[in-house]
Design an enzyme around this catalytic site. Structure first.
Site, short mmCIF file in Angstrom:
data_model
loop_
_atom_site.label_atom_id
_atom_site.label_comp_id
_atom_site.label_asym_id
_atom_site.label_seq_id
_atom_site.Cartn_x
_atom_site.Cartn_y
_atom_site.Cartn_z
N SER A 244 0.90 -1.22 0.03
CA SER A 244 -0.29 -0.15 0.12
C SER A 244 0.73 1.33 0.06
O SER A 244 2.00 1.28 0.30
CB SER A 244 -0.84 -0.12 1.41
OG SER A 244 -0.07 0.07 2.38
N LYS A 245 0.31 2.40 -0.33
CA LYS A 245 1.13 3.71 -0.37
C LYS A 245 1.71 3.77 1.03
O LYS A 245 2.84 4.16 1.08
CB LYS A 245 0.07 4.66 -0.39
CG LYS A 245 0.12 5.37 -1.87
CD LYS A 245 -0.65 6.43 -1.99
CE LYS A 245 -0.25 7.26 -3.34
NZ LYS A 245 -0.96 8.18 -4.00
#
Ligand code: GLU
Length: 470
Positions: A244-245
């Site tokens: 994920s970011k």
């Protein structure tokens, strides 16, 4: 001995967003492999999606690659510019019976999809136009061209990472290679380009593994050599979920802006999926010397920010002071608009030896140097202002007197004065150093205090002490 074939690899990003960290790793592996074999590393910009490809993304790819130090050997190839050639190959496949026009309407395709869904099987084009004569074509339907994939047997991909991967041919349906608007599709274009560019090894993410099966069939139909394949597992987050970011799925530019050094990134990315024994820290030269596809792992690597940070800290400690100062200043100029004159540059270089011992990123180095930028009278942060109570302020008053007598303003002489002052006052050094740091930096953390005083210079340092003294 037969002459060994020259190795040619490529990195083939689609310029539809930033240069993703996973893309950076793919580029690195291709680069390392080519450099290891004294081969050639090429760059191909896959800009055939005209809606989503942007000039900014292309620029970001070039910049990200340059920053990572991954130099490519020839002019980059822009895939879209080769469209005529791709169409030519489609025509050839048509002429040889390896491809055919398909006039199935949207309604027919929807129907096939619905039926497959109802029967709980993956949908595949059923090949209804394989053997029909184009004279049966309905009016007003613009055909697509489909590749006639073999119906029986299997397609084998001998992958350097994944091993032997078999695709039963009845599971690979007849792929569209030319859309009804006349544009060639990804799998076709990639094969033609890889062939024409002489690519010997295709190293890329394992999300392309099935494509390798499809692409192998196109190579074979054209009578071309199939390149060697190496499909590298995706990078996962620290928890084993999709990256994920928050856990690192960012552009290479974001890492640059967070203050990572390119050599640390290279080292870190090389270890994401590839290993050389237990070696964690190695130079780029060593990575080139050691790199091989047989030591790329089959299970996905996990991204670990803490590890990257500590590696970056290692490279910062090793780096040349002047270079660190330059890199940090350039970054802060770009991010924060720091004004940089000669005096400031020199002072920053002076604090580097002390600052780099603790900093893990260029941003932390900037933090360590920020005491040089603040202007008198300093505004104190919460901890510093708490520390500077009445007792501390009167202590600073006395100390100011003593330090004013110091003729020589260098780290050692300033230190000697402060030490003897503490002794005379019967105080531990820290009891003097803490308020002193608060007064001259406005904070409670900084590079070693005597370096700070020396770097500030006599007038500025004494001025800052006086501002807080009672
Ligand atoms: N352009 C494709 C991508 O960005 C890569 C194609 C390939 O490496 O074959 O995913």
């Amino acid at each position: 001995m037969p002459e060994e074939k020259k190795i040619i690899t490529r990195f083939a990003p689609s310029p539809t967003g930033f240069l993703h960290i996973g893309g950076g790793r793919t580029a690195l592996f291709n680069w390392l492999f080519a450099r290891h074999h004294g081969g050639t590393f090429l760059l191909r910009i896959e800009d055939t999606d005209r809606e989503r490809s942007t000039d900014e993304a292309i620029a970001a790819i070039f910049e990200g690659m340059r920053w990572l130090g991954l130099d490519w050997d020839e002019e980059p190839v822009f895939q879209f510019s080769r469209q005529q050639r791709h169409i030519e190959v489609v025509q050839q496949l048509l002429a040889q019976g390896h491809a055919y026009y398909c006039y199935a309407s949207k309604e027919e395709l929807d129907e096939m999809r619905e039926k497959a869904k109802a029967e709980g099987r993956p949908w595949r084009y059923d090949g209804r136009w394989r053997d029909r004569d184009p004279s049966e074509a309905p009016d007003g339907v613009k055909p697509v061209v489909r590749f006639r994939s073999p119906d029986e047997g299997e397609t084998l991909v001998r992958d350097h990472v994944m091993g032997e991967v078999r695709f039963p041919n009845d599971q690979l349906d007849d792929l569209i290679i030319l859309r009804s608007d006349g544009s060639p599709t990804y799998n076709l274009s990639v094969v033609v380009d890889d062939h024409d560019m002489g690519i010997t090894h295709v190293i890329r993410g394992d999300d392309h593994l099935t494509n390798a099966g499809r692409q192998s069939q196109i190579y074979q139909a054209m009578g071309w050599d199939v390149p060697e394949f190496a499909h590298v597992p995706m990078i996962l987050g620290p928890d084993g979920a999709k990256l994920s970011k928050r856990h690192g799925a960012l552009g290479v530019d974001a890492y640059r802006d967070m203050g990572y050094l390119p050599e640390a990134m290279r080292n870190y990315l090389a270890r994401l999926g590839w290993s050389h024994g237990d070696d964690e820290i190695f130079s780029t030269e060593q990575a080139i010397e050691w790199f091989g596809l047989d030591t790329v792992g089959r299970s996905p690597a996990r991204f670990d920010f803490a590890k990257l940070e500590s590696l970056n800290g290692h490279y910062i400690r090793q780096a040349d002071d002047a270079r660190l100062a330059e890199d940090m200043l350039a970054l802060m100029h770009r991010l924060e608009g720091w004004e940089i004159d000669e005096t400031f540059r020199e002072k920053v270089a002076q604090v580097m030896p002390a600052a780099k011992e603790r900093a893990k990123t260029l941003l932390e180095l900037a933090d360590a140097a920020s005491f040089l930028r603040v202007k008198r009278p300093l505004s104190l942060d919460e901890k510093a202002s708490k520390l500077l109570d009445d007792g501390a302020r009167s202590l600073l008053g006395k100390l100011h007197g003593r330090l004013s007598d110091n003729d020589v303003w260098e780290t050692a002489s300033v230190e000697a004065t402060v030490r003897s002052f503490a002794e005379e006052e019967d105080l531990k050094l820290g009891k003097v150093a803490q308020p002193l740091r608060a007064a001259v930096t406005g904070t409670t953390v900084s590079p070693p205090i005597f370096d700070v005083l020396a770097t500030l210079g006599r007038e500025e340092a004494l001025g800052r002490i006086k501002d807080q003294a009672a």
